[in-house]
Design a protein around this motif. Structure first.
Motif, PDB file in Angstrom:
ATOM      1  N   LEU A 168       0.922  -1.232   0.019  1.00 10.32           N
ATOM      2  CA  LEU A 168      -0.025  -0.085  -0.045  1.00 10.32           C
ATOM      3  C   LEU A 168       0.867   1.127  -0.126  1.00 10.32           C
ATOM      4  O   LEU A 168       0.425   2.230  -0.840  1.00 10.32           O
ATOM      5  CB  LEU A 168      -0.844  -0.134   1.007  1.00 10.32           C
ATOM      6  N   ALA A 169       2.001   1.337   0.811  1.00  8.85           N
ATOM      7  CA  ALA A 169       2.917   2.344   0.663  1.00  8.85           C
ATOM      8  C   ALA A 169       3.434   2.669  -0.677  1.00  8.85           C
ATOM      9  O   ALA A 169       3.438   3.712  -1.170  1.00  8.85           O
ATOM     10  CB  ALA A 169       4.136   2.249   1.837  1.00  8.85           C
ATOM     11  N   TYR A 174       3.787   5.698  -5.991  1.00 10.82           N
ATOM     12  CA  TYR A 174       3.501   5.734  -7.254  1.00 10.82           C
ATOM     13  C   TYR A 174       2.089   5.296  -7.537  1.00 10.82           C
ATOM     14  O   TYR A 174       1.785   4.059  -8.089  1.00 10.82           O
ATOM     15  CB  TYR A 174       4.448   4.547  -7.782  1.00 10.82           C
ATOM     16  N   PRO A 175       1.100   6.130  -7.531  1.00 19.16           N
ATOM     17  CA  PRO A 175      -0.139   5.844  -7.605  1.00 19.16           C
ATOM     18  C   PRO A 175      -0.579   5.578  -9.423  1.00 19.16           C
ATOM     19  O   PRO A 175       0.115   6.339 -10.011  1.00 19.16           O
ATOM     20  CB  PRO A 175      -1.349   6.714  -7.323  1.00 19.16           C
ATOM     21  N   HIS A 176      -1.448   4.635  -9.562  1.00 13.47           N
ATOM     22  CA  HIS A 176      -1.791   4.416 -10.962  1.00 13.47           C
ATOM     23  C   HIS A 176      -3.029   5.168 -11.516  1.00 13.47           C
ATOM     24  O   HIS A 176      -3.584   4.959 -12.624  1.00 13.47           O
ATOM     25  CB  HIS A 176      -1.774   2.866 -11.490  1.00 13.47           C
ATOM     26  N   VAL A 177      -3.714   5.867 -10.463  1.00 12.14           N
ATOM     27  CA  VAL A 177      -4.926   6.403 -10.571  1.00 12.14           C
ATOM     28  C   VAL A 177      -4.722   7.911 -11.161  1.00 12.14           C
ATOM     29  O   VAL A 177      -4.253   8.597 -10.322  1.00 12.14           O
ATOM     30  CB  VAL A 177      -5.803   6.342  -9.379  1.00 12.14           C
ATOM     31  N   THR A 178      -5.343   8.542 -12.162  1.00  7.37           N
ATOM     32  CA  THR A 178      -5.071   9.640 -12.612  1.00  7.37           C
ATOM     33  C   THR A 178      -6.258  10.865 -12.250  1.00  7.37           C
ATOM     34  O   THR A 178      -6.036  11.936 -12.186  1.00  7.37           O
ATOM     35  CB  THR A 178      -4.468   9.860 -14.092  1.00  7.37           C
ATOM     36  N   ILE A 261       5.121  -9.581  -8.830  1.00  8.61           N
ATOM     37  CA  ILE A 261       6.082  -8.990  -7.666  1.00  8.61           C
ATOM     38  C   ILE A 261       5.697  -7.361  -7.936  1.00  8.61           C
ATOM     39  O   ILE A 261       5.421  -6.809  -7.110  1.00  8.61           O
ATOM     40  CB  ILE A 261       7.525  -9.313  -7.750  1.00  8.61           C
ATOM     41  N   PHE A 262       5.875  -7.058  -9.283  1.00 11.77           N
ATOM     42  CA  PHE A 262       5.750  -5.677  -9.220  1.00 11.77           C
ATOM     43  C   PHE A 262       4.461  -4.982  -9.332  1.00 11.77           C
ATOM     44  O   PHE A 262       4.131  -4.171  -8.914  1.00 11.77           O
ATOM     45  CB  PHE A 262       6.254  -5.281 -10.874  1.00 11.77           C
ATOM     46  N   LYS A 263       3.523  -5.900  -9.760  1.00  8.75           N
ATOM     47  CA  LYS A 263       1.971  -5.399  -9.826  1.00  8.75           C
ATOM     48  C   LYS A 263       1.587  -5.325  -8.263  1.00  8.75           C
ATOM     49  O   LYS A 263       0.826  -4.380  -8.043  1.00  8.75           O
ATOM     50  CB  LYS A 263       1.340  -6.196 -10.696  1.00  8.75           C
ATOM     51  N   ASP A 264       1.994  -6.263  -7.349  1.00  6.94           N
ATOM     52  CA  ASP A 264       1.494  -6.304  -5.881  1.00  6.94           C
ATOM     53  C   ASP A 264       2.334  -5.209  -5.421  1.00  6.94           C
ATOM     54  O   ASP A 264       1.455  -4.516  -4.584  1.00  6.94           O
ATOM     55  CB  ASP A 264       2.038  -7.581  -5.297  1.00  6.94           C
ATOM     56  N   ALA A 265       3.444  -4.665  -5.565  1.00  9.64           N
ATOM     57  CA  ALA A 265       4.039  -3.591  -4.815  1.00  9.64           C
ATOM     58  C   ALA A 265       3.567  -2.180  -5.342  1.00  9.64           C
ATOM     59  O   ALA A 265       3.212  -1.168  -4.648  1.00  9.64           O
ATOM     60  CB  ALA A 265       5.438  -3.623  -4.983  1.00  9.64           C
ATOM     61  N   TYR A 266       3.222  -2.081  -6.824  1.00 11.45           N
ATOM     62  CA  TYR A 266       3.206  -0.865  -7.389  1.00 11.45           C
ATOM     63  C   TYR A 266       1.712  -0.456  -7.829  1.00 11.45           C
ATOM     64  O   TYR A 266       1.337   0.516  -8.308  1.00 11.45           O
ATOM     65  CB  TYR A 266       4.171  -0.188  -8.486  1.00 11.45           C
TER      66      TYR A 266
END
Length: 326
Positions: A168-169, A174-178, A261-266
């Protein structure tokens, strides 16, 4: 109205001369930090969220004031040193990610120490002190330990964040919502979940530490560090080397594992992050080096300036022409 400033590399030079309370000869002489920061403090919300993934560029001291609050910090990397009314606060995550909860029961003067070369990646969530006590007051016997801690004066406790909170941090940094409305809800939901785990860590001090140690063992930390390695590889290598197979090979995982791994983190795919990082570099080049829109589009991997302009506006909310004119 929400105040929300996404501050990235191209804006931090100006920030260095605008930060209030910076003492000594360094004030106003250029950038204090280099990287990415964001602030969110909507008046109608009880939470304020500040994120940063930065390199400190100078040795400096910043003095400022804060209101009474309960602050939760997820330190993913680095060390933050400060004083609250003279009480030392040392948030050290140089060995592994650490969660901290800080009680500030009254308005306080803060002195923040900035160290040249220090890399800091963190999320700081602030909740109004009175609001937190009102919530705990609904079950005073159950939350006596937490209330006693908050009322004891300026003090800090730490805990080992769960894998979920680490993810979550990273998503807040690096949020993906614009979309502005959706992004506000996105940030607040994640901030609340992080805050809730911090309160639980105090309420169940001994038992909770044992549980968190099991939940956040080597596997969770290893996955978090792998996600950071993937991101750092993308940010520091030639774009020609940024195929999924090349990145996965460099990190030492399969393409499928890397993607997960990347999708879970970011909260975004590796390809989406590559695309966004190239747009960030293109904007930087236009504003600082004077690249034309066509040159910036080519550098970002777009054959069509029109497609580049569409992607650019979706990420930054302005057109390439507006960015060049700043």
């Amino acid at each position: 109205m929400t105040r929300r400033d996404s501050i990235t590399r191209w804006q931090l030079e100006e920030l260095g001369s605008r930060v209030e309370g910076v003492n000594g000869p360094l004030a106003g002489t250029g950038s204090l930090m280099n990287g990415r920061m964001s602030f969110s403090d909507a008046p109608q919300s009880f939470l304020g969220i500040h994120t940063s993934d930065t390199m400190e560029m100078k040795d400096a001291i910043a003095d400022y004031s804060v209101g009474a609050a309960v602050k939760v910090a997820i330190m993913l990397k680095g060390r933050l040193q400060a004083e609250f009314d003279g009480v030392p606060v040392d948030l050290d995550a140089r060995d592994h990610p650490v969660g901290f909860i800080l009680a500030v029961p009254h308005p306080s003067k803060v002195r923040r120490y900035i160290h040249k070369g220090s890399e800091i990646s963190k999320v700081m969530i602030s909740a109004q002190f009175d609001w937190v006590l009102r919530q705990l007051g609904k079950s005073p016997a159950r939350y006596r330990e937490i209330t006693d801690f908050f009322n004891a004066g300026i003090s800090v406790r730490s805990w080992r964040p769960s894998r979920r909170v680490l993810a979550l941090a990273d998503q807040l940094i690096y949020p993906h919502v614009t979309d502005p409305v959706m992004r506000e809800l996105y940030e607040e939901s994640r901030g609340l979940e992080i805050f809730a785990e911090a309160l639980s860590a105090i309420q169940n001090d001994t038992d909770e530490k044992a549980m968190l140690g099991k939940r956040s063992g080597p596997d969770a930390l290893d996955r978090h560090h792998r996600a950071q390695e993937i991101r750092d590889f993308i940010l520091t290598t030639d774009p020609e080397q940024q195929t999924l197979a090349t990145i996965a090979s460099a990190i030492g995982v399969s393409v499928t594992s890397m993607q997960r791994i990347f999708k879970d983190a970011y909260g975004m795919t590796v390809k989406d992050f590559i695309r966004e990082s190239r747009l960030v570099a293109a904007r930087d080049a236009m504003e600082k080096d004077g690249l034309t829109i066509a040159q910036a589009a080519w550098a970002a991997g777009y054959k069509s300036p029109a497609n580049f302009a569409t992607a650019f506006k979706r990420v930054f909310g302005i057109t390439p022409s507006e960015a060049r004119g700043r």
